[in-house]
Each structure stands twice: as structure tokens, then as C-alpha cells.
Design an enzyme around this catalytic site. Structure first.
Site, PDB file in Angstrom:
ATOM      1  N   THR A 144       0.844  -1.204   0.000  1.00  0.00           N
ATOM      2  CA  THR A 144       0.000   0.000   0.000  1.00  0.00           C
ATOM      3  C   THR A 144       0.876   1.251   0.000  1.00  0.00           C
ATOM      4  O   THR A 144       0.470   2.295  -0.496  1.00  0.00           O
ATOM      5  CB  THR A 144      -0.970   0.007   1.198  1.00  0.00           C
ATOM      6  OG1 THR A 144      -0.254   0.194   2.410  1.00  0.00           O
ATOM      7  CG2 THR A 144      -1.794  -1.269   1.255  1.00  0.00           C
ATOM      8  N   GLN A 149     -38.560  15.212  -0.633  1.00  0.00           N
ATOM      9  CA  GLN A 149     -38.641  14.155  -1.652  1.00  0.00           C
ATOM     10  C   GLN A 149     -38.921  14.754  -3.037  1.00  0.00           C
ATOM     11  O   GLN A 149     -38.273  14.396  -4.030  1.00  0.00           O
ATOM     12  CB  GLN A 149     -39.764  13.170  -1.300  1.00  0.00           C
ATOM     13  CG  GLN A 149     -39.482  12.227  -0.139  1.00  0.00           C
ATOM     14  CD  GLN A 149     -39.873  12.781   1.230  1.00  0.00           C
ATOM     15  OE1 GLN A 149     -39.869  13.988   1.449  1.00  0.00           O
ATOM     16  NE2 GLN A 149     -40.178  11.895   2.163  1.00  0.00           N
TER      17      GLN A 149
HETATM   18  O1  URC Z   1     -39.996  17.197   3.320  1.00  0.00           O
HETATM   19  C1  URC Z   1     -40.271  16.441   4.265  1.00  0.00           C
HETATM   20  N1  URC Z   1     -40.358  15.100   4.052  1.00  0.00           N
HETATM   21  C2  URC Z   1     -40.654  14.211   5.042  1.00  0.00           C
HETATM   22  O2  URC Z   1     -40.731  12.982   4.802  1.00  0.00           O
HETATM   23  C3  URC Z   1     -40.874  14.728   6.336  1.00  0.00           C
HETATM   24  N2  URC Z   1     -41.161  14.159   7.525  1.00  0.00           N
HETATM   25  C4  URC Z   1     -41.226  15.148   8.444  1.00  0.00           C
HETATM   26  O3  URC Z   1     -41.437  14.967   9.670  1.00  0.00           O
HETATM   27  N3  URC Z   1     -40.991  16.352   7.858  1.00  0.00           N
HETATM   28  C5  URC Z   1     -40.761  16.119   6.531  1.00  0.00           C
HETATM   29  N4  URC Z   1     -40.473  16.946   5.506  1.00  0.00           N
END
Ligand code: URC
Length: 311
Positions: A59, A242
Site C-alpha cells: 500500500t 422528496q
Molecule cells: O420534506 C419532508 N419530508 C418528510 O418525509 C418529512 N417528515 C417530516 O417529519 N418532515 C418532513 N419533511
């Protein structure tokens, strides 16, 4: 001692190799600073099973190789190409090494502007953001038939918006206490990784790395994908982390045709509006948002991840 198991996987190398390189073009300088990990696979079983080190590329030798290529590689300022160069070097140089895994973390040195003019040799660390590169070179069918997977991206890009983010209509049950909110702070530390397939028409070799970059332009992809992250974060009327994550990766696939797949990991760094009513102060704690004083909480945080793959 009777052996109860067999060696089903083995990979070794050097981690945390820190290297900085200055490239001088007259009195205009460029600088790169990397933390490199090199891991190798191949015909190395006997070093584990027979205590036979004759197949072990030390290494320490791998560390030296990082320094040597930092000096000699024409691609040292282009982290994905430098990673490919390193990986190809190992599978070419050592006949018994069939796979090389090169990971690079690239630190941020931005050129300082003085009176609006870029300075020749002065740089500033203007953010925690780092480039991340992960290259796997597979020369199982011989170095002349080497293939590679290339993942590039960034991490620790800290962003915050004070409006344009809601979280409503989520699943409720007897364990739910969170109130829906139309307007909240959204802050996250962006990790982005995207896959860039190498052009099938250019055989993968050290000599062809320049031609490969001419076709792909890794520097442009890095700039454009980061711009997309920032633009979508700022402008998306976020329904959730998300949904914003998904919109960001869709935008990146649109902007960068060379990218086949993108992944993001977004901690939801919660900012909790403080209840000031005991002090006779209204901090707008209601559904409409508009709070002014928040408690930024380090933990727990949400953690939202996803991968979007080009159809
Ligand atoms: O954008 C969010 N997604 C979640 O899955 C989530 N869960 C949470 O308590 N707050 C948020 N905000």
C-alpha cells in the site's frame, strides 16, 4: 487449524492519501487538493490464506504512485480523469491486479478576485463543498479490454431557503404530532452522485483519456449539475424534500445528456420555530408560516434519498 471458511472477497489498498498539486502556466497557477483512496483486487488470495506476500503491491507503493501520477499525469486537474488514469495504471502495471477502485475527494480552492480580476496564484476555500469521484476499473478481460464505471458528484453543499417550502397532507395516525405547514425553512447538505457512462466508441486506455473528456467534458458536467442543484433548490415550490430531490435529478438529466443516472442524499436539517408566547411575543407558529425565530436542531434530521435513472 482446520479452516471453516473460504476467502469469498478480498480488496486492499491505501486510504486517505492527501496530495496537492500546483500546475504552473507561466505565472498563472492552478491548484488541486485531493484525498485519494486506492483499492485493488486480483490474484491476491495467497497473501490472505497462505501468508505469502509475493503478490502484494505494498500500500506504500500505491501511495507513492498517487504522488508520481500527481506529478506526471496530464489529467491531474480533472479529478474523474485523474482517477481513471490511476485505476488504469494499476491494472496495466501489475498483471495480477484485475480491478482498481479509485475514490477522490476534491477540496475547493477558488481563485481569489482582486478588483474584479482573477488573481494569478491566490485561492480561497469558499465553502465546505467537495467534489466526489468514484471510479472502478475492471480489467478482468485484460487491460486492453478494460471497462470502467465512473460516478461523480459533490457533498457537503449546504443550502437554506426561508420560503417556498411546504409540508402538508402527509400520512397521519395516532403517533403523529407534526402540524402541516405552508411555509417553512428548508435546509439541507446536498450529496449528489451521478453516473457518466464512458463513450462506447473510444477504447478505454490511458492514451485515450483526453479524447474521452473531449466527448464528455467532466468539468462542464460538474458545473452544470451543481448549478441545477442550486437553481432547483431556490426556485422549486417545494412540497417536500422528496419532491424537490426528484425535480433536481430530472433537471440534471435534462441539462446533462452524458449522465445516465443520478442519486441524491438530503438530510432535512430542521429549523423549529420557537414558541415566544410565554413572553407575550407572536412568532407566527401557525400553518401559514412566517416565523422569525427558529431553533436549528442538529439532530434528529430527516434523511431523504433517491436515484433517478434515465429511461
Ligand atoms: O420534506 C419532508 N419530508 C418528510 O418525509 C418529512 N417528515 C417530516 O417529519 N418532515 C418532513 N419533511
Amino acid at each position: 487449524m482446520s479452516e471453516l471458511g473460504f476467502l469469498s472477497a478480498a480488496r486492499y489498498g491505501k486510504d486517505l492519501v492527501r496530495v496537492a498539486r500546483v500546475v504552473r502556466d507561466g505565472d498563472k497557477h492552478y491548484v488541486a487538493e485531493y484525498t485519494v483512496r486506492v483499492l485493488l483486487e486480483g490474484d491476491i488470495e495467497k497473501s490472505y490464506t497462505k501468508a505469502d506476500n509475493s503478490c502484494v503491491v505494498a500500500t506504500d507503493t500505491m501511495k507513492n504512485t498517487v504522488y508520481i501520477l500527481a506529478k506526471t499525469s496530464p489529467h491531474v486537474l480533472n479529478p474523474p480523469l485523474f482517477a481513471l488514469h490511476l485505476g488504469l495504471h494499476f491494472v496495466n502495471k501489475y498483471a495480477h491486479i484485475h480491478k482498481a477502485f479509485i475514490d477522490i475527494i476534491a477540496l475547493k480552492w477558488s481563485r481569489i478576485e482582486v478588483n474584479g480580476k482573477p488573481h494569478k496564484w491566490s485561492f480561497v476555500r469558499d465553502g465546505d463543498e467537495k467534489g466526489v469521484i468514484s471510479v472502478a476499473v475492471d480489467a478482468t478481460s485484460g487491460p486492453e479490454n478494460a471497462k470502467a464505471s465512473v460516478q461523480v458528484g459533490l457533498k457537503d453543499l449546504l443550502v437554506l431557503k426561508t420560503s417556498g417550502s411546504a409540508f402538508e397532507d402527509f400520512y397521519r395516525d395516532e403517533n403523529t404530532t407534526l402540524a402541516p405547514v405552508k411555509d417553512r425553512i428548508f435546509s439541507t447538505s446536498v450529496t449528489l452522485d451521478y453516473t457518466v457512462p464512458l463513450p462506447p466508441n473510444i477504447p478505454l486506455s490511458i492514451d485515450n483519456l483526453g479524447a474521452i473528456d473531449k466527448e464528455l467534458d467532466f468539468a462542464k458536467i460538474a458545473t452544470e449539475s451543481k448549478n441545477d442543484v442550486l437553481e432547483v433548490f431556490a426556485t422549486d415550490e417545494s412540497a417536500s424534500v422528496q419532491a424537490t430531490l426528484y425535480n433536481t435529478l430530472q433537471k440534471i438529466l435534462k441539462t446533462c445528456p452524458a449522465i445516465s443516472e443520478g442519486s441524491m442524499s438530503l438530510p432535512n436539517k430542521h429549523y423549529i420555530p420557537v414558541n415566544l408566547s410565554p413572553f407575550g411575543l407572536d412568532n407566527n407558529l401557525g400553518y401559514d408560516g412566517g416565523a422569525e425565530v427558529f431553533h436549528p436542531v442538529a439532530d434528529p434530521s430527516g434523511l431523504i434519498t433517491a436515484t433517478v435513472t434515465r429511461k
